[in-house]
Design a protein around this motif. Sequence first.
Motif, PDB file in Angstrom:
ATOM      1  N   UNK A  15      32.490  67.872  85.521  1.00 27.46           N
ATOM      2  CA  UNK A  15      33.175  68.094  84.045  1.00 27.46           C
ATOM      3  C   UNK A  15      33.247  69.963  84.175  1.00 27.46           C
ATOM      4  N   UNK A  16      33.882  70.153  83.126  1.00 25.36           N
ATOM      5  CA  UNK A  16      34.305  71.588  83.033  1.00 25.36           C
ATOM      6  C   UNK A  16      33.028  72.547  82.855  1.00 25.36           C
ATOM      7  N   UNK A  17      33.056  73.706  83.282  1.00 25.88           N
ATOM      8  CA  UNK A  17      31.878  74.820  83.613  1.00 25.88           C
ATOM      9  C   UNK A  17      31.835  75.139  81.942  1.00 25.88           C
ATOM     10  N   UNK A 149      44.049  75.596  70.346  1.00 25.25           N
ATOM     11  CA  UNK A 149      44.179  75.789  71.708  1.00 25.25           C
ATOM     12  C   UNK A 149      42.913  75.528  72.509  1.00 25.25           C
ATOM     13  N   UNK A 150      42.744  74.673  73.315  1.00 24.81           N
ATOM     14  CA  UNK A 150      41.380  74.337  74.054  1.00 24.81           C
ATOM     15  C   UNK A 150      41.729  74.782  75.487  1.00 24.81           C
ATOM     16  N   UNK A 151      41.010  75.543  76.086  1.00 27.54           N
ATOM     17  CA  UNK A 151      40.917  75.749  77.659  1.00 27.54           C
ATOM     18  C   UNK A 151      39.619  75.233  78.344  1.00 27.54           C
ATOM     19  N   UNK A 152      39.757  74.608  79.372  1.00 29.60           N
ATOM     20  CA  UNK A 152      38.651  74.021  80.161  1.00 29.60           C
ATOM     21  C   UNK A 152      38.606  74.807  81.481  1.00 29.60           C
ATOM     22  N   UNK A 153      37.348  75.451  81.780  1.00 29.31           N
ATOM     23  CA  UNK A 153      37.175  76.552  82.820  1.00 29.31           C
ATOM     24  C   UNK A 153      36.495  75.665  84.014  1.00 29.31           C
ATOM     25  N   UNK A 154      37.182  75.457  85.247  1.00 29.88           N
ATOM     26  CA  UNK A 154      36.377  74.984  86.575  1.00 29.88           C
ATOM     27  C   UNK A 154      36.177  76.221  87.442  1.00 29.88           C
ATOM     28  N   UNK A 155      35.103  76.616  87.496  1.00 27.98           N
ATOM     29  CA  UNK A 155      34.540  77.552  88.612  1.00 27.98           C
ATOM     30  C   UNK A 155      34.892  77.073  89.863  1.00 27.98           C
TER      31      UNK A 155
END
Length: 156
Positions: A15-17, A149-155
């Motif tokens: 899942x997204x961080x 606006x949705x941002x998903x962050x994956x480290x």
Amino acid sequence: MSTPAPNKSFRIAKPADVTYAVWDTTRFETSSDSWVAVPGAEIDLKLGQGRPSLGAVFVATFSAEALCSAPDNNQVLKATVFFGDQQAEPLSDNHRFATARGHVEWSSHTLIRTARFEPELALRDVTARVKLGIGRGTPGNGGVQNWVLKIERFNL
């Protein structure tokens, strides 16, 4: 069968961080053929030393009610997402979001963009911003309202 180039695809098995979101009901319109930031449609993002990660993959989803109009009904409203100064992928000269053709009215549209930043120690501002522009050549205007606006962050 050939494998897609690494910058054209990715696979994420977690899942997204972090997931960020911002929205507004305010109407914003433009008649500029240059990229113009939608007021408020931005999410502050940083990378680098002392941050949650040194590198990341970001997936942006922008959804809005959009309108485009022109005297000859031959115009498009373009939309994309920038991360800092970098335009997100897919990168092209054709970012059609809404068109002036047919009976012009507000209608819902969604786009998805992605950006990858490799690990670096230097602090980087990669704030996500939605930008709009009108296609070149024919006068017209376009805009958005009731957007998210949705941002998903994956480290990395």
